[in-house]
Structures are given as C-alpha cells and as structure tokens.
Design a protein around this motif. Sequence first.
Motif, PDB file in Angstrom:
ATOM      1  N   TYR A  34       0.829  -1.202   0.000  1.00 46.53           N
ATOM      2  CA  TYR A  34       0.000   0.000   0.000  1.00 46.53           C
ATOM      3  C   TYR A  34       0.871   1.262   0.000  1.00 46.53           C
ATOM      4  O   TYR A  34       2.044   1.208   0.387  1.00 46.53           O
ATOM      5  CB  TYR A  34      -0.903   0.011   1.241  1.00 46.53           C
ATOM      6  CG  TYR A  34      -1.893  -1.132   1.263  1.00 46.53           C
ATOM      7  CD1 TYR A  34      -3.067  -1.068   0.518  1.00 46.53           C
ATOM      8  CD2 TYR A  34      -1.654  -2.278   2.022  1.00 46.53           C
ATOM      9  CE1 TYR A  34      -3.981  -2.108   0.529  1.00 46.53           C
ATOM     10  CE2 TYR A  34      -2.557  -3.330   2.038  1.00 46.53           C
ATOM     11  CZ  TYR A  34      -3.718  -3.240   1.291  1.00 46.53           C
ATOM     12  OH  TYR A  34      -4.613  -4.277   1.289  1.00 46.53           O
ATOM     13  N   ARG A 345     -12.536  -2.617   3.046  1.00 49.31           N
ATOM     14  CA  ARG A 345     -12.446  -1.674   1.935  1.00 49.31           C
ATOM     15  C   ARG A 345     -12.797  -0.268   2.383  1.00 49.31           C
ATOM     16  O   ARG A 345     -12.147   0.714   1.993  1.00 49.31           O
ATOM     17  CB  ARG A 345     -13.376  -2.137   0.804  1.00 49.31           C
ATOM     18  CG  ARG A 345     -13.540  -1.149  -0.350  1.00 49.31           C
ATOM     19  CD  ARG A 345     -12.230  -0.681  -0.932  1.00 49.31           C
ATOM     20  NE  ARG A 345     -11.409  -1.774  -1.410  1.00 49.31           N
ATOM     21  CZ  ARG A 345     -10.181  -1.632  -1.917  1.00 49.31           C
ATOM     22  NH1 ARG A 345      -9.627  -0.421  -1.966  1.00 49.31           N
ATOM     23  NH2 ARG A 345      -9.499  -2.683  -2.336  1.00 49.31           N
ATOM     24  N   VAL A 346     -13.811  -0.138   3.242  1.00 48.89           N
ATOM     25  CA  VAL A 346     -14.204   1.175   3.749  1.00 48.89           C
ATOM     26  C   VAL A 346     -13.109   1.752   4.633  1.00 48.89           C
ATOM     27  O   VAL A 346     -12.741   2.929   4.517  1.00 48.89           O
ATOM     28  CB  VAL A 346     -15.531   1.072   4.532  1.00 48.89           C
ATOM     29  CG1 VAL A 346     -15.918   2.426   5.114  1.00 48.89           C
ATOM     30  CG2 VAL A 346     -16.639   0.531   3.634  1.00 48.89           C
ATOM     31  N   LEU A 348      -9.990   1.130   4.512  1.00 50.52           N
ATOM     32  CA  LEU A 348      -8.850   1.495   3.682  1.00 50.52           C
ATOM     33  C   LEU A 348      -9.118   2.793   2.913  1.00 50.52           C
ATOM     34  O   LEU A 348      -8.280   3.714   2.926  1.00 50.52           O
ATOM     35  CB  LEU A 348      -8.543   0.363   2.695  1.00 50.52           C
ATOM     36  CG  LEU A 348      -7.407   0.610   1.700  1.00 50.52           C
ATOM     37  CD1 LEU A 348      -6.084   0.848   2.416  1.00 50.52           C
ATOM     38  CD2 LEU A 348      -7.297  -0.559   0.722  1.00 50.52           C
ATOM     39  N   ASP A 349     -10.260   2.870   2.283  1.00 48.49           N
ATOM     40  CA  ASP A 349     -10.556   4.032   1.439  1.00 48.49           C
ATOM     41  C   ASP A 349     -10.759   5.301   2.262  1.00 48.49           C
ATOM     42  O   ASP A 349     -10.260   6.376   1.885  1.00 48.49           O
ATOM     43  CB  ASP A 349     -11.808   3.766   0.600  1.00 48.49           C
ATOM     44  CG  ASP A 349     -11.578   2.711  -0.478  1.00 48.49           C
ATOM     45  OD1 ASP A 349     -10.395   2.426  -0.768  1.00 48.49           O
ATOM     46  OD2 ASP A 349     -12.571   2.176  -1.010  1.00 48.49           O
ATOM     47  N   ARG A 350     -11.458   5.180   3.380  1.00 49.53           N
ATOM     48  CA  ARG A 350     -11.795   6.374   4.168  1.00 49.53           C
ATOM     49  C   ARG A 350     -10.829   6.631   5.312  1.00 49.53           C
ATOM     50  O   ARG A 350     -10.641   7.794   5.707  1.00 49.53           O
ATOM     51  CB  ARG A 350     -13.208   6.235   4.743  1.00 49.53           C
ATOM     52  CG  ARG A 350     -14.311   6.095   3.721  1.00 49.53           C
ATOM     53  CD  ARG A 350     -15.653   6.006   4.443  1.00 49.53           C
ATOM     54  NE  ARG A 350     -16.754   5.627   3.565  1.00 49.53           N
ATOM     55  CZ  ARG A 350     -17.964   5.312   4.008  1.00 49.53           C
ATOM     56  NH1 ARG A 350     -18.226   5.324   5.324  1.00 49.53           N
ATOM     57  NH2 ARG A 350     -18.921   4.973   3.151  1.00 49.53           N
ATOM     58  N   ARG A 352      -7.566   5.049   5.589  1.00 45.85           N
ATOM     59  CA  ARG A 352      -6.162   4.790   5.224  1.00 45.85           C
ATOM     60  C   ARG A 352      -5.497   3.840   6.224  1.00 45.85           C
ATOM     61  O   ARG A 352      -4.370   4.038   6.667  1.00 45.85           O
ATOM     62  CB  ARG A 352      -5.361   6.080   5.081  1.00 45.85           C
ATOM     63  CG  ARG A 352      -6.006   7.118   4.172  1.00 45.85           C
ATOM     64  CD  ARG A 352      -6.376   6.552   2.815  1.00 45.85           C
ATOM     65  NE  ARG A 352      -5.202   6.312   1.944  1.00 45.85           N
ATOM     66  CZ  ARG A 352      -5.230   5.535   0.866  1.00 45.85           C
ATOM     67  NH1 ARG A 352      -6.360   4.890   0.534  1.00 45.85           N
ATOM     68  NH2 ARG A 352      -4.146   5.378   0.130  1.00 45.85           N
ATOM     69  N   ALA A 390     -13.034   6.715   9.884  1.00 47.21           N
ATOM     70  CA  ALA A 390     -13.630   6.300   8.624  1.00 47.21           C
ATOM     71  C   ALA A 390     -15.157   6.278   8.675  1.00 47.21           C
ATOM     72  O   ALA A 390     -15.815   6.267   7.639  1.00 47.21           O
ATOM     73  CB  ALA A 390     -13.107   4.920   8.240  1.00 47.21           C
TER      74      ALA A 390
END
Length: 392
Positions: A34, A345-346, A348-350, A352, A390
């Motif tokens: 990442y 996924r949430v 990670l995306d929101r 980090r 997140a």
Amino acid sequence: MTSNPQAAAGEPNPLRALTLDRLRCRTSMKWRTYPEDVLPVWVAEMDVPLAGAVVRAVTDALALGDTGYPAGTAYAEALAAFAEKRWGWDGLAVERTRIVPDVMLGVVEMLRLVTGPGDPVVLNPPVYPPFFQFVAHMDRQVVEAPLGADLRLDLGALEDAFRRAAVGGRRAAYLLCSPHNPTGTVHTAAELAAVAALAERYGVRIVADEIHAPVVAAGTAFVPYLSVPGGERGLSLMSASKAWNLAGLKAALAVAGPVSAADLARLPEEVGHGPSHVGVIAHTAALRDGTAWLDALLTGLDGNRRLLTGLLAEHLPAVAYRPGEATYLAWLDCRELGLGDDPARVFLDRGRVALSPGIDFGTGGAGHVRLNLATSPEVITEAVRRMAAALG
C-alpha cells in the motif's frame, strides 16, 4: 499439557523496539503493498527486530559461507525439545519428521500423500485464505464445516462434512487449523480427541497446520493434535516462522504420528531440497535459544489484546471482539457498523488503514476484518483511531 511460561525478567518487549519510520524502510509485502499514507495492520508479519539468537546464528552462517543445501536433524531435535518443555509432549519423534519448504507447501505434500485428484478436503471457515487456494490448485474439492457461533469447532457440522466427504469410499482429508486463524481459538484436548474419533469413524485423514502453536496467550494450553488419543494417524506441519517472524527464511517440519510414519516415508526426496539451509539454521536457533525473546513477545501481545479491547469499547463499541487465545491476530465483527460485506475496503478508502478483509476467509467472514496485533501499542491506537474516523 502445560501453558506457556511468561516473559523472563530483563528481556525487552520486541513490539516496542521499532519506530514507524524504521518499519517503513522494510521492503516486504506488509510495507510495500500500500502507499505510505496507509497504516498496514493486515498480513501476518510482525513489527519486531529478530531474536538475538537468530541474528547471531544467521550472521555466523553467512560469515562462514554456510549457504549450501540443508542437511541433518538439528531442526527436528530443537522442535522436539521445545515441544516437551513447552507443551509437555514427548511424542515428537525425530525419525518421524521431514524438512519441507514451508507450512503451506508442506500441507500440499501431506494432502498428496493421503488423497488423490478430485478427492475432498474438509475446511473450517472462516479460515486462512490460502487453504482454499492451495486445495483448489491441487485439484481437490473443498467441503466446508463452518465454525460454530462461538468460533469453536462445530462437531456436528464436522461429522456431517466427514460423512459427505467419505461417501462412496472416497479418500478424504481434513485440514485442521490449530490454533485457528483468524479467530485465535485454541482447540482443547477433548475437542481434538473428538475430531480424531470422527476421523477414525469415517476414514478421514487429518493434516494439522500448527504453525501458530508457540503463540498462545497467558494461561492457555496448546495441545498438539498428534498427542491426543486417536491422533496417531495424523500428520502435522510445524514451524518457527510465525512465532519468530521468519517467513522470509523458508523452513518447516512435517511430523507424522506413529501410524502415519509409512505415509511420511513416501514423501518424495526432492521436497527436502526446497527449504533454505539458512532458514533451517534460523528456525533451529529460535526454538533452541530464542524462548526468552518469545516470552517477552507473548507478554507484549497479551498487553496488546487488552489495549485493543479498551480502544474498541471507547471508539468503536459496535465492533464485537473476543480476544483470541492464540496467534497475534484479532478477528473483528463489524457487521453492526453497516459497512456491508467488506468493511476492510471502507477502512482502507476512508481511514487509510489496511486490514485483512473477512470475506477472504470464506463462509462466516463477511462483515469482518482481521487486525494484526504484532505491532506497537502506538500503531494499534492509531489504527483504531483511523477506523473510527472512517465512520465519520
């Protein structure tokens, strides 16, 4: 069986030894998958310096140019001594062991010994994702026996799976994860004896992945599958890689119960060419001379489990977490957060922060994430902070 003794006075907690800046200099999967703004708490790599005994053994080998092919039984002898002292098990016979490249490749070779193409292999999802991948790749059929709601083996589901797997006299195997990844469950002697009895009744062969065996919480007793009544027909894979962070130094041991010795003897000779000689040296040193370091690690992990429990209660009370009895992995039930099947996924995306997606672990994994506790308290604190952010 005896539970693990805890940390020797004077051995520092290895989980507190490295800064985040220092860790980001690493080039392994955990730190290169990442971007740098992502906090990685996913794959099973530990944020620790190596045990001094391992560093010395490897350094001495390199200085000597001792980088040829593996030979001898030192690894097996070290594991046998560790098993007797740590688990009260004196049944690990060196003559019933073989060196294999690593645990998962060893699993594949053991399954090849007791099953053929198209034969069924029983798994307990949610479970370590490579179980599905390796079984499918070797042309075996997965038969599921999901864990119970208490995250323990469901013996009724297991018996049903054994019955279905063995129908028509097929050769069937059961790939047992012990301790269980991702839940951290340690199977009891009674549970394992019941598994052995079922396996005998239905003619199912047991292959046990016991890679996390040295990593147990205070007051918990690990029971080797081969030590229980009926376990004599089993095959086990063991390694120092998880407990001492040696995944990059490839080596593991296949261990046979007394009744399975003839099966292990059929292992192709060339399989033993796969392990790293330096890896064997490292694993041997860890088991023989790295136990004080391991005890300090276990104490640190106990603290991190308590820390995570408190942080979740404060910042993410809707996340259900039952501290595992083993491994350095935390299985978090995020279904009440309303983030769908893949909350990782949430996050990670929101937020980090990288966690292992629960859906990768099969049935029962949707809505869950796996968090790696083998890091500093500061990293765990920041990971939970990012997860909570997140949701904002």
